[in-house]
Design an enzyme around this catalytic site. Structure first.
Site, PDB file in Angstrom:
ATOM      1  N   HIS A 115       0.830  -1.218   0.000  1.00 25.84           N
ATOM      2  CA  HIS A 115       0.000   0.000   0.000  1.00 25.84           C
ATOM      3  C   HIS A 115       0.858   1.259   0.000  1.00 25.84           C
ATOM      4  CE1 HIS A 115      -3.423  -2.661   1.354  1.00 25.84           C
ATOM      5  NE2 HIS A 115      -4.018  -1.902   0.469  1.00 25.84           N
ATOM      6  N   HIS A 125       1.073   1.307  -5.763  1.00 28.97           N
ATOM      7  CA  HIS A 125      -0.241   0.661  -5.896  1.00 28.97           C
ATOM      8  C   HIS A 125      -1.276   1.674  -6.394  1.00 28.97           C
ATOM      9  CE1 HIS A 125      -4.084  -1.196  -4.949  1.00 28.97           C
ATOM     10  NE2 HIS A 125      -4.310  -0.301  -3.995  1.00 28.97           N
ATOM     11  N   ASP A 159      -8.937  -1.768  -8.115  1.00 32.24           N
ATOM     12  CA  ASP A 159      -8.240  -1.867  -6.833  1.00 32.24           C
ATOM     13  C   ASP A 159      -7.724  -3.288  -6.584  1.00 32.24           C
ATOM     14  OD1 ASP A 159      -7.306  -0.843  -4.478  1.00 32.24           O
ATOM     15  OD2 ASP A 159      -9.176  -1.075  -3.374  1.00 32.24           O
ATOM     16  N   GLN A 202      -3.467 -16.605  -3.286  1.00 31.72           N
ATOM     17  CA  GLN A 202      -3.787 -15.996  -4.582  1.00 31.72           C
ATOM     18  C   GLN A 202      -4.921 -16.738  -5.290  1.00 31.72           C
ATOM     19  OE1 GLN A 202      -2.428 -12.906  -5.458  1.00 31.72           O
ATOM     20  NE2 GLN A 202      -2.008 -13.295  -3.310  1.00 31.72           N
TER      21      GLN A 202
END
Ligand code: AMP
Ligand code: ZN
Length: 420
Positions: free
Chosen positions: A161, A165, A313, A364
């Site tokens: 973050h 990003h 996002d 993931q």
């Protein structure tokens, strides 16, 4: 998950441990991403007064052609201040910016060329790309100063973050604005709102999630009463910096300023993953309702912008394979840092945040199968250009599954396709 994949319902409290495809660890992981103890206020979306079907154009304007990108003096002096060669880097940065309409565009390259601070330069590029300075009479040098302040308020120490990003999300928004109908249907103020929301949506992120903020009773959790703690903080930080210089918005009418503020707040608050199933469910219900999405209605366009920002996002698993892997590692490292902090404080370590039990492929795979895939699937019904990401997502899912198989031959009972 089956219930959530229908267009009928919003279920606020899902028992992830009941979902047959998931094991307990995956359930806990998704739970920690999607849930907050305090709930969140939600975005305001009353039903539209009229619906005249999907995807009719509200405003027949053209997306302008990609301009020749030149660095401003302030960008050049920023590069020099970081010890970078402004002449050599200027050319390479201009070249990178001239490819920002492409899905394969590489944020990591711009990150390197800008000494780890790509957001301000890309923001100026995207404003130029959509002629936002000219269309809305905004003062370019003032806005560049604002972009620099926002970038400085992202924390470089966060593996994930940080301003890289935000820049990545901003380029995804630009991709949507230029590759299909989104750039044509939005008004000038809506385009500005969406672009600003992407730029600021995680500003001053502490590198820990909402659950951590609340369970440690942090100062931010106290200020925001456990409601969308981080997202409220991002909005408030962005607006307090914006209002420090009244000339930034001086060319807008008061109703434009009001709309801009409302829309930016709606969009940034909607990035709280605690609202994911609520917003996704409402979107599906709207698309499949009698009139569908009415592009003449501002509220329906806000719904589309919400979905665009939400998709972007969490779009990193749909980037080309090298980038997707790198993002997977970066987000995992940030999770581990939170896990380290939880252990230090004697708190239970959140799922997939324990560095002694590394399983990047598994986190993931869960994230793609249960969150990203279904969201993209729904959005592609309205914006077909999302299909390019769906294809890449399938490729990446297979890559993570292959990696999982090679590291632990007996694991993963899951299906191989994103489509039901
Ligand atoms: P944001 O914090 O606004 O970036 O919201 C997106 C959230 O989705 C992040 O905080 C992560 O929890 C989650 N997320 C994004 N990308 C990934 C990924 N590749 N793997 C697992 N979780 C992710
Ligand atoms: Zn984000």
């Amino acid at each position: 998950v089956q219930v959530l994949n229908t267009n009928r319902v919003y279920v606020p409290n899902i028992d992830f441990h009941d979902v047959s495809k998931m094991d307990r660890e995956m359930g806990d992981f998704l739970h920690s991403i999607l849930m907050t103890n305090g709930g969140s206020p939600g975005i305001t979306q009353q039903p539209p007064s009229s619906s005249t079907g999907m995807m009719c154009s509200a405003k027949p304007t053209e997306v302008p052609a990609l301009p020749h990108m030149v660095l401003s003096d302030s960008s050049k002096s920023m590069l020099s201040a970081r010890g970078l060669d402004p002449v050599a880097n200027e050319r390479a940065i201009a070249k990178s910016l001239s490819h920002i309409d492409e899905w394969e565009w590489d944020i990591f390259q711009l990150d390197q060329l800008t000494g780890g601070l790509p957001l301000a330069i890309l923001s100026r590029g995207v404003f130029d790309r959509h002629r936002l300075f000219a269309r809305l009479g905004l003062e370019q040098d003032k806005w560049e100063t604002y972009f620099n302040k926002i970038e400085a308020s992202y924390r470089l120490a966060n593996p994930y973050h940080n301003s890289r990003h935000a820049a990545d999300v901003l380029q995804c928004i630009n991709f949507f604005l230029t590759s299909g109908r989104l750039g044509i249907i939005l008004t000038d103020i809506e385009t500005l709102s969406l672009v600003i929301a992407a730029i600021v949506h995680d500003v001053d992120h502490p590198g820990r999630n909402n659950v951590f903020e609340m369970s440690t009773r942090s100062e931010l959790a106290m200020i925001w009463n456990d409601h969308s703690v981080l997202e409220n903080h991002h909005c408030a930080t962005a607006y307090s910096l914006l209002l420090k210089d009244p000339s930034l918005l001086s060319s807008l009418t008061s109703s434009q300023k009001k709309e801009l503020r409302e829309t930016v707040i709606n969009l940034v608050l909607a990035t709280d993953m605690a609202q994911h199933f609520d917003l996704h469910g409402k979107f599906k219900a709207k698309v499949h309702s009698m009139g569908g999405i009415d592009l003449k209605d501002h509220r329906d366009r806000v719904m589309i912008m919400v979905m665009a920002l939400k998709c972007d996002d969490i779009r990193n698993p749909a980037r080309i394979q090298t980038q997707c892997k790198r993002w997977g590692e970066l987000v995992t490292e940030e999770f581990f840092l939170q896990g380290d902090e939880e252990a230090k404080r004697g708190l239970p370590i959140s799922a997939f945040m324990d560095r002694s039990k590394q399983d990047v492929p598994k986190s993931q795979i869960s994230f793609i199968e249960f969150i990203v895939g279904p969201l993209f699937q729904s959005f592609s019904e309205v914006l077909p250009e999302v299909n390019v990401c769906m294809k890449q997502l399938e490729i990446n899912l297979k890559m993570w599954k292959d990696l999982q198989k090679s590291s632990s031959p007996s694991s993963s009972p899951m299906s191989t396709s994103l489509t039901p």
